[in-house]
Design a protein around this motif. Structure first.
Motif, short mmCIF file in Angstrom:
data_model
loop_
_atom_site.label_atom_id
_atom_site.label_comp_id
_atom_site.label_asym_id
_atom_site.label_seq_id
_atom_site.Cartn_x
_atom_site.Cartn_y
_atom_site.Cartn_z
N MET A 1 0.82 -1.19 0.00
CA MET A 1 0.00 0.00 0.00
C MET A 1 0.87 1.26 0.00
SD MET A 1 -3.11 1.03 2.45
CE MET A 1 -2.90 2.53 3.35
N THR A 2 1.92 1.29 0.80
CA THR A 2 2.80 2.44 0.84
C THR A 2 3.46 2.68 -0.52
OG1 THR A 2 3.23 2.06 3.18
CG2 THR A 2 4.77 3.48 2.01
N ALA A 3 3.89 1.60 -1.16
CA ALA A 3 4.52 1.73 -2.48
C ALA A 3 3.51 2.29 -3.49
CB ALA A 3 5.06 0.39 -2.94
N ASP A 4 2.26 1.87 -3.39
CA ASP A 4 1.22 2.38 -4.29
C ASP A 4 1.00 3.88 -4.08
OD1 ASP A 4 0.81 -0.08 -5.45
OD2 ASP A 4 -0.83 -0.61 -4.10
N LEU A 5 0.99 4.32 -2.82
CA LEU A 5 0.83 5.74 -2.54
C LEU A 5 2.00 6.56 -3.08
CD1 LEU A 5 -0.61 5.84 1.10
CD2 LEU A 5 -1.74 6.56 -1.00
N ILE A 6 3.20 6.05 -2.89
CA ILE A 6 4.38 6.75 -3.39
C ILE A 6 4.35 6.84 -4.91
CG2 ILE A 6 6.90 6.62 -3.59
CD1 ILE A 6 6.88 5.50 -0.70
N ARG A 7 3.97 5.75 -5.57
CA ARG A 7 3.84 5.75 -7.03
C ARG A 7 2.80 6.77 -7.48
NH1 ARG A 7 5.21 0.47 -7.01
NH2 ARG A 7 3.14 -0.31 -6.59
N SER A 8 1.68 6.80 -6.78
CA SER A 8 0.61 7.72 -7.12
C SER A 8 1.08 9.18 -6.96
CB SER A 8 -0.61 7.47 -6.22
OG SER A 8 -1.60 8.45 -6.44
N LEU A 52 -4.22 13.43 0.30
CA LEU A 52 -5.55 13.51 0.90
C LEU A 52 -6.60 12.79 0.05
CD1 LEU A 52 -5.63 17.21 2.15
CD2 LEU A 52 -5.76 15.16 3.56
N LEU A 53 -6.56 13.01 -1.25
CA LEU A 53 -7.53 12.35 -2.13
C LEU A 53 -7.32 10.84 -2.17
CD1 LEU A 53 -7.71 14.95 -5.04
CD2 LEU A 53 -9.43 14.50 -3.27
N ASP A 54 -6.06 10.40 -2.20
CA ASP A 54 -5.78 8.96 -2.20
C ASP A 54 -6.23 8.29 -0.90
OD1 ASP A 54 -4.73 9.00 -4.74
OD2 ASP A 54 -2.64 8.74 -4.12
N LEU A 55 -5.97 8.94 0.22
CA LEU A 55 -6.39 8.37 1.50
C LEU A 55 -7.91 8.32 1.62
CD1 LEU A 55 -3.74 9.92 3.91
CD2 LEU A 55 -3.87 7.56 3.08
N TRP A 56 -8.57 9.35 1.12
CA TRP A 56 -10.04 9.34 1.11
C TRP A 56 -10.53 8.16 0.26
CZ3 TRP A 56 -13.75 12.83 3.19
CH2 TRP A 56 -15.05 12.54 2.83
N TYR A 57 -9.94 8.02 -0.92
CA TYR A 57 -10.34 6.95 -1.84
C TYR A 57 -10.13 5.57 -1.21
CZ TYR A 57 -10.68 4.07 -6.00
OH TYR A 57 -11.06 3.11 -6.90
N MET A 62 -14.58 6.81 -3.90
CA MET A 62 -14.38 8.02 -4.71
C MET A 62 -14.74 9.27 -3.91
SD MET A 62 -13.38 8.92 -7.60
CE MET A 62 -13.39 10.29 -8.71
N PRO A 63 -13.81 10.25 -3.85
CA PRO A 63 -14.13 11.50 -3.14
C PRO A 63 -15.26 12.25 -3.84
CG PRO A 63 -11.78 11.37 -3.64
CD PRO A 63 -12.46 10.25 -4.38
N PRO A 64 -16.15 12.89 -3.07
CA PRO A 64 -17.23 13.65 -3.70
C PRO A 64 -16.68 14.87 -4.44
CG PRO A 64 -17.25 13.94 -1.31
CD PRO A 64 -16.20 12.93 -1.62
N TRP A 65 -17.42 15.31 -5.45
CA TRP A 65 -16.99 16.42 -6.28
C TRP A 65 -16.73 17.69 -5.49
CZ3 TRP A 65 -19.80 20.85 -6.24
CH2 TRP A 65 -21.12 20.75 -5.77
#
Length: 112
Positions: A1-8, A52-57, A62-65
């Motif tokens: 998960m951490t590697a995915d966040l860093i990639r993102s 912030l958006l990734d953690l919400w997701y 999906m974060p609201p508009w």
């Protein structure tokens, strides 16, 4: 998960820099100092936004508009405050430039 966040984070920052610096060039920004300023400002604002958006997701889907809009508006305001006194380029007012670059970057991200 951490590697995915860093990639993102890395991918988002890279794409943002390519899109925003390319748009700035097309809008007439030419001074190296201005490009460096835009890079530094994006390095400061893009990773927290994406995190912030990734953690919400990851936690809620999906974060609201309205959350995305509020965060993008906050980043745009922060970037304007950071560039308004140091930017050499004056063909477009710093606030309008920040709005244009962030809008182009956001729309470019949606298309990709």
């Amino acid at each position: 998960m951490t590697a995915d966040l860093i990639r993102s984070l890395a991918l988002s920052l890279s794409l943002t820099l390519v899109i925003e610096l390319g748009a700035a060039f097309l809008l007439g920004v030419r001074a190296k100092k201005d490009f460096l300023l835009l890079v530094l400002v994006n390095v400061m604002t893009n990773p927290p936004l994406v995190l912030l958006l990734d953690l919400w997701y990851l936690s809620r889907g999906m974060p609201p508009w309205y959350l995305i809009g509020a965060l993008e508006a906050t980043v745009t305001a922060a970037e304007w405050l950071l560039i308004r006194r140091r930017l050499v380029y004056r063909r477009i007012a710093p606030l309008l430039l920040a709005i244009l670059l962030n809008t182009i970057s956001f729309l470019g991200g949606l298309l990709l």
